[in-house]
Design an enzyme around this catalytic site. Structure first.
Site, PDB file in Angstrom:
ATOM      1  N   LYS A  72     -15.305  40.049  43.866  1.00 51.85           N
ATOM      2  CA  LYS A  72     -15.933  39.091  44.885  1.00 51.85           C
ATOM      3  C   LYS A  72     -15.194  37.685  44.999  1.00 51.85           C
ATOM      4  O   LYS A  72     -14.606  37.413  46.104  1.00 51.85           O
ATOM      5  CB  LYS A  72     -17.382  38.619  44.760  1.00 51.85           C
ATOM      6  N   ARG A 116     -28.317  37.057  47.055  1.00 50.14           N
ATOM      7  CA  ARG A 116     -28.493  38.109  45.998  1.00 50.14           C
ATOM      8  C   ARG A 116     -29.923  38.581  45.959  1.00 50.14           C
ATOM      9  O   ARG A 116     -30.227  39.481  44.861  1.00 50.14           O
ATOM     10  CB  ARG A 116     -28.401  37.374  44.775  1.00 50.14           C
ATOM     11  N   ARG A 166     -11.455  38.897  31.752  1.00 51.45           N
ATOM     12  CA  ARG A 166     -11.222  37.883  32.583  1.00 51.45           C
ATOM     13  C   ARG A 166     -10.926  36.292  31.740  1.00 51.45           C
ATOM     14  O   ARG A 166     -11.624  36.068  31.021  1.00 51.45           O
ATOM     15  CB  ARG A 166     -12.478  37.629  33.440  1.00 51.45           C
ATOM     16  N   ARG A 186     -15.500  32.687  30.616  1.00 47.44           N
ATOM     17  CA  ARG A 186     -16.937  32.372  30.938  1.00 47.44           C
ATOM     18  C   ARG A 186     -17.831  32.627  29.946  1.00 47.44           C
ATOM     19  O   ARG A 186     -18.074  33.797  29.530  1.00 47.44           O
ATOM     20  CB  ARG A 186     -17.354  32.909  32.330  1.00 47.44           C
ATOM     21  N   ARG A 195     -26.749  40.982  33.462  1.00 45.79           N
ATOM     22  CA  ARG A 195     -26.168  40.724  34.852  1.00 45.79           C
ATOM     23  C   ARG A 195     -26.300  41.985  35.536  1.00 45.79           C
ATOM     24  O   ARG A 195     -26.609  42.105  36.950  1.00 45.79           O
ATOM     25  CB  ARG A 195     -24.903  40.118  34.817  1.00 45.79           C
TER      26      ARG A 195
HETATM   27  P1  AP5 Z   1     -13.678  38.415  39.981  1.00 41.48           P
HETATM   28  O1  AP5 Z   1     -13.073  38.361  41.211  1.00 41.48           O
HETATM   29  O2  AP5 Z   1     -14.063  37.208  39.018  1.00 41.48           O
HETATM   30  O3  AP5 Z   1     -15.053  39.198  40.175  1.00 41.48           O
HETATM   31  P2  AP5 Z   1     -16.448  38.632  40.903  1.00 41.48           P
HETATM   32  O4  AP5 Z   1     -17.096  39.636  41.628  1.00 41.48           O
HETATM   33  O5  AP5 Z   1     -16.389  37.489  41.475  1.00 41.48           O
HETATM   34  O6  AP5 Z   1     -17.372  38.541  39.205  1.00 41.48           O
HETATM   35  P3  AP5 Z   1     -18.375  37.457  38.975  1.00 41.48           P
HETATM   36  O7  AP5 Z   1     -18.628  37.856  37.607  1.00 41.48           O
HETATM   37  O8  AP5 Z   1     -18.083  36.089  39.329  1.00 41.48           O
HETATM   38  O9  AP5 Z   1     -19.757  38.064  39.721  1.00 41.48           O
HETATM   39  P4  AP5 Z   1     -21.044  37.531  39.309  1.00 41.48           P
HETATM   40  O10 AP5 Z   1     -21.697  38.060  40.647  1.00 41.48           O
HETATM   41  O11 AP5 Z   1     -21.491  38.263  38.067  1.00 41.48           O
HETATM   42  O12 AP5 Z   1     -21.024  36.016  38.891  1.00 41.48           O
HETATM   43  P5  AP5 Z   1     -21.260  34.565  39.809  1.00 41.48           P
HETATM   44  O13 AP5 Z   1     -20.094  33.615  39.356  1.00 41.48           O
HETATM   45  O14 AP5 Z   1     -21.340  34.981  41.447  1.00 41.48           O
HETATM   46  O15 AP5 Z   1     -12.807  39.567  39.312  1.00 41.48           O
HETATM   47  C1  AP5 Z   1     -13.279  40.045  37.843  1.00 41.48           C
HETATM   48  C2  AP5 Z   1     -12.154  40.198  36.937  1.00 41.48           C
HETATM   49  O16 AP5 Z   1     -11.581  41.533  37.340  1.00 41.48           O
HETATM   50  C3  AP5 Z   1     -11.114  39.171  37.014  1.00 41.48           C
HETATM   51  O17 AP5 Z   1     -10.468  39.006  35.836  1.00 41.48           O
HETATM   52  C4  AP5 Z   1     -10.012  39.797  37.989  1.00 41.48           C
HETATM   53  O18 AP5 Z   1      -8.640  39.261  37.798  1.00 41.48           O
HETATM   54  C5  AP5 Z   1     -10.272  41.138  37.839  1.00 41.48           C
HETATM   55  N1  AP5 Z   1     -10.076  42.021  39.043  1.00 41.48           N
HETATM   56  C6  AP5 Z   1     -10.324  41.540  40.364  1.00 41.48           C
HETATM   57  N2  AP5 Z   1     -10.006  42.535  41.278  1.00 41.48           N
HETATM   58  C7  AP5 Z   1      -9.225  43.442  40.759  1.00 41.48           C
HETATM   59  C8  AP5 Z   1      -8.793  44.690  40.959  1.00 41.48           C
HETATM   60  N3  AP5 Z   1      -8.833  45.090  42.115  1.00 41.48           N
HETATM   61  N4  AP5 Z   1      -7.991  45.325  39.879  1.00 41.48           N
HETATM   62  C9  AP5 Z   1      -8.112  45.182  38.713  1.00 41.48           C
HETATM   63  N5  AP5 Z   1      -8.760  43.922  38.357  1.00 41.48           N
HETATM   64  C10 AP5 Z   1      -9.276  43.016  39.417  1.00 41.48           C
HETATM   65  O19 AP5 Z   1     -22.676  34.412  39.174  1.00 41.48           O
HETATM   66  C11 AP5 Z   1     -22.833  33.830  37.836  1.00 41.48           C
HETATM   67  C12 AP5 Z   1     -24.275  33.492  37.700  1.00 41.48           C
HETATM   68  O20 AP5 Z   1     -24.700  32.251  38.638  1.00 41.48           O
HETATM   69  C13 AP5 Z   1     -25.239  34.706  38.112  1.00 41.48           C
HETATM   70  O21 AP5 Z   1     -25.415  35.547  36.758  1.00 41.48           O
HETATM   71  C14 AP5 Z   1     -26.636  33.914  38.128  1.00 41.48           C
HETATM   72  O22 AP5 Z   1     -26.863  33.281  36.825  1.00 41.48           O
HETATM   73  C15 AP5 Z   1     -25.961  32.575  38.947  1.00 41.48           C
HETATM   74  N6  AP5 Z   1     -25.909  32.851  40.362  1.00 41.48           N
HETATM   75  C16 AP5 Z   1     -25.026  32.933  41.118  1.00 41.48           C
HETATM   76  N7  AP5 Z   1     -25.499  33.334  42.660  1.00 41.48           N
HETATM   77  C17 AP5 Z   1     -26.689  33.340  42.535  1.00 41.48           C
HETATM   78  C18 AP5 Z   1     -27.629  33.455  43.490  1.00 41.48           C
HETATM   79  N8  AP5 Z   1     -27.252  33.745  44.722  1.00 41.48           N
HETATM   80  N9  AP5 Z   1     -29.059  33.655  42.871  1.00 41.48           N
HETATM   81  C19 AP5 Z   1     -29.378  33.269  41.792  1.00 41.48           C
HETATM   82  N10 AP5 Z   1     -28.503  32.950  40.837  1.00 41.48           N
HETATM   83  C20 AP5 Z   1     -27.210  33.102  41.034  1.00 41.48           C
HETATM   84 MG    MG Z   2     -16.980  35.420  41.172  1.00 39.97          MG
END
Ligand code: AP5
Ligand code: MG
Length: 210
Positions: free
Chosen positions: A8, A83, A122, A155, A166
């Site tokens: 994402k 979410r 990552r 992270r 998660r």
């Molecule tokens: P990356 O692009 O970082 O993936 P991502 O989908 O952004 O993963 P996240 O871990 O950020 O998602 P998440 O939803 O768990 O965390 P968030 O920060 O939103 O890619 C991942 C890896 O893969 C990287 O190393 C990249 O290089 C690699 N990659 C990417 N594309 C690739 C490809 N095509 N091929 C190969 N490799 C690839 O949320 C974190 C926390 O915040 C949550 O757990 C929660 O506690 C809180 N939070 C966030 N939003 C909310 C909400 N709306 N409500 C309540 N709590 C929330």
């Molecule tokens: Mg992310």
């Protein structure tokens, strides 16, 4: 939208550059709050480190403030929000007051075994938050950012225990959103298993079809 690690953040950054639209990531907003060391940031971190959702009232107020302050007439890209159904309804209500609406929901799909490997590899830049992957997108120099030469870190919530939570939280609380947007004809599923550029091209095509 999509499970943890589907790409994402990576894809939202590429779309932001290509389409010149603001990128609003709930996770990035929370990590910034935490880095600033505010009492709210510390409270948020308690949930994030365990892989649990941050409470609805905190999440909705922080993300909505960012959404409303962008004042972007051409729109914006949301990453990681909504979410839950409650968040989606709050977003719909806030946008309706601005005479705007969600016009396209992109759901990236990748099998869970690949996601676990991606999250384990990552690395993030401590300064500019650029994302790398030890397997698929390694930095040019070991554990240093290509862009600012600053150290890369893992992270806290990419630990095995937090990743498991998660995935469970995604399944229980976020999957119902697929039906929410699907029933409104606003959902497009995109295969996230290709290269960064292949997925980017598929997302651009999907946006053009919205
Ligand atoms: P990356 O692009 O970082 O993936 P991502 O989908 O952004 O993963 P996240 O871990 O950020 O998602 P998440 O939803 O768990 O965390 P968030 O920060 O939103 O890619 C991942 C890896 O893969 C990287 O190393 C990249 O290089 C690699 N990659 C990417 N594309 C690739 C490809 N095509 N091929 C190969 N490799 C690839 O949320 C974190 C926390 O915040 C949550 O757990 C929660 O506690 C809180 N939070 C966030 N939003 C909310 C909400 N709306 N409500 C309540 N709590 C929330
Ligand atoms: Mg992310």
């Amino acid at each position: 939208m999509g499970a943890p690690g589907v790409g994402k953040g990576t894809q939202a950054k590429l779309l932001t550059e290509k389409l010149e639209l603001p990128h609003i990531s709930s996770g990035d907003l929370f990590r910034t709050n935490h880095r600033e060391g505010t009492p709210l940031g510390l409270e948020i971190q308690r949930y994030m480190i365990e892989g649990l959702l941050v409470p609805e009232n905190i999440t909705i107020s922080i993300v909505m403030e960012a959404v409303l302050s962008t004042r972007a007439k051409r729109g914006f890209i949301l990453d990681g929000f909504p979410r839950t159904i409650t968040q989606a309804e709050a977003l719909d209500k806030a946008l309706a007051e601005q005479k705007q609406s969600v016009n396209c929901t992109l759901n990236i799909e990748v099998p869970t075994d690949q996601l676990i490997k991606r999250l384990a590899g990552r690395l993030l830049c401590s300064t500019c938050q650029a994302t790398y992957n030890t397997e698929t997108q390694p930095p040019l120099r070991d554990k240093l950012c290509d862009l600012c030469n600053d150290p890369l870190y893992q992270r806290d919530d990419d630990s095995t225990a937090a990743v498991e939570t998660r995935f469970q939280v995604y399944s229980n609380d976020s999957r119902p959103l697929l039906e929410y947007y699907g029933s409104q004809g606003k959902l497009i599923n995109v295969d996230g298993t290709g290269t960064l550029i292949e997925v980017h091209q598929d997302l651009l095509r999907a946006i053009q079809s919205c």
